[in-house]
Design an enzyme around this catalytic site. Structure first.
Site, PDB file in Angstrom:
ATOM      1  N   MET A 232       0.828  -1.185   0.000  1.00 32.27           N
ATOM      2  CA  MET A 232       0.000   0.000   0.000  1.00 32.27           C
ATOM      3  C   MET A 232       0.869   1.243   0.000  1.00 32.27           C
ATOM      4  O   MET A 232       1.043   1.889   1.025  1.00 32.27           O
ATOM      5  CB  MET A 232      -0.920  -0.006   1.215  1.00 32.27           C
ATOM      6  CG  MET A 232      -1.962  -1.064   1.137  1.00 32.27           C
ATOM      7  SD  MET A 232      -3.166  -0.825   2.417  1.00 32.27           S
ATOM      8  CE  MET A 232      -3.814  -2.468   2.448  1.00 32.27           C
ATOM      9  N   PRO A 233       1.417   1.595  -1.121  1.00 24.68           N
ATOM     10  CA  PRO A 233       2.268   2.771  -1.157  1.00 24.68           C
ATOM     11  C   PRO A 233       1.475   4.072  -0.995  1.00 24.68           C
ATOM     12  O   PRO A 233       0.369   4.209  -1.491  1.00 24.68           O
ATOM     13  CB  PRO A 233       2.922   2.718  -2.528  1.00 24.68           C
ATOM     14  CG  PRO A 233       2.362   1.560  -3.245  1.00 24.68           C
ATOM     15  CD  PRO A 233       1.381   0.892  -2.384  1.00 24.68           C
ATOM     16  N   HIS A 234       2.111   5.002  -0.290  1.00 23.74           N
ATOM     17  CA  HIS A 234       1.599   6.367  -0.192  1.00 23.74           C
ATOM     18  C   HIS A 234       2.702   7.284  -0.693  1.00 23.74           C
ATOM     19  O   HIS A 234       3.847   7.189  -0.242  1.00 23.74           O
ATOM     20  CB  HIS A 234       1.247   6.723   1.257  1.00 23.74           C
ATOM     21  CG  HIS A 234       0.897   8.172   1.401  1.00 23.74           C
ATOM     22  ND1 HIS A 234      -0.290   8.700   0.943  1.00 23.74           N
ATOM     23  CD2 HIS A 234       1.593   9.206   1.916  1.00 23.74           C
ATOM     24  CE1 HIS A 234      -0.306  10.007   1.185  1.00 23.74           C
ATOM     25  NE2 HIS A 234       0.829  10.339   1.779  1.00 23.74           N
TER      26      HIS A 234
ATOM     27  N   SER B 211       1.508  -2.831  -7.362  1.00 22.35           N
ATOM     28  CA  SER B 211       0.388  -2.176  -6.684  1.00 22.35           C
ATOM     29  C   SER B 211      -0.858  -2.193  -7.551  1.00 22.35           C
ATOM     30  O   SER B 211      -0.798  -2.376  -8.763  1.00 22.35           O
ATOM     31  CB  SER B 211       0.734  -0.720  -6.358  1.00 22.35           C
ATOM     32  OG  SER B 211       1.869  -0.654  -5.528  1.00 22.35           O
TER      33      SER B 211
ATOM     34  N   SER C 220      -2.227   5.736  -2.493  1.00 18.12           N
ATOM     35  CA  SER C 220      -2.722   7.070  -2.140  1.00 18.12           C
ATOM     36  C   SER C 220      -1.618   8.076  -2.469  1.00 18.12           C
ATOM     37  O   SER C 220      -0.435   7.759  -2.358  1.00 18.12           O
ATOM     38  CB  SER C 220      -3.124   7.156  -0.669  1.00 18.12           C
ATOM     39  OG  SER C 220      -2.059   6.794   0.165  1.00 18.12           O
TER      40      SER C 220
END
Length: 77
Positions: free
Chosen positions: A1-3, A35, A41
């Protein structure tokens, strides 16, 4: 879950331009991290040029220079 928290000098990007940047970043994260659209996000932070040194360069770039994958090619005094 990269931000992704992208900071850049104010460009006054339109909503269309912001969406294009976001789509390009998502494509890179899909390619290199596997992803999905739902897992990413993104925050686009426009920083006034006269605040760059105090808000970004000193506390984020210089304070963590040894951890940067890509170091800047400029210096601010």
């Amino acid at each position: 879950m990269p931000h992704v928290d992208l900071k850049f000098i104010t460009r006054n990007l339109t909503e269309e331009q912001q969406n294009a940047v976001s789509e390009d970043i998502i494509a890179v994260l899909k390619k290199h991290f596997g992803s999905t659209d739902d897992s990413v996000s993104i925050r686009l932070n426009e920083i006034p040029k006269d605040s760059w040194k105090s808000e970004v360069y000193d506390p984020i770039i210089m304070a963590h220079l040894d951890k940067l994958v890509k170091k800047p090619g400029y210096k601010l005094d």
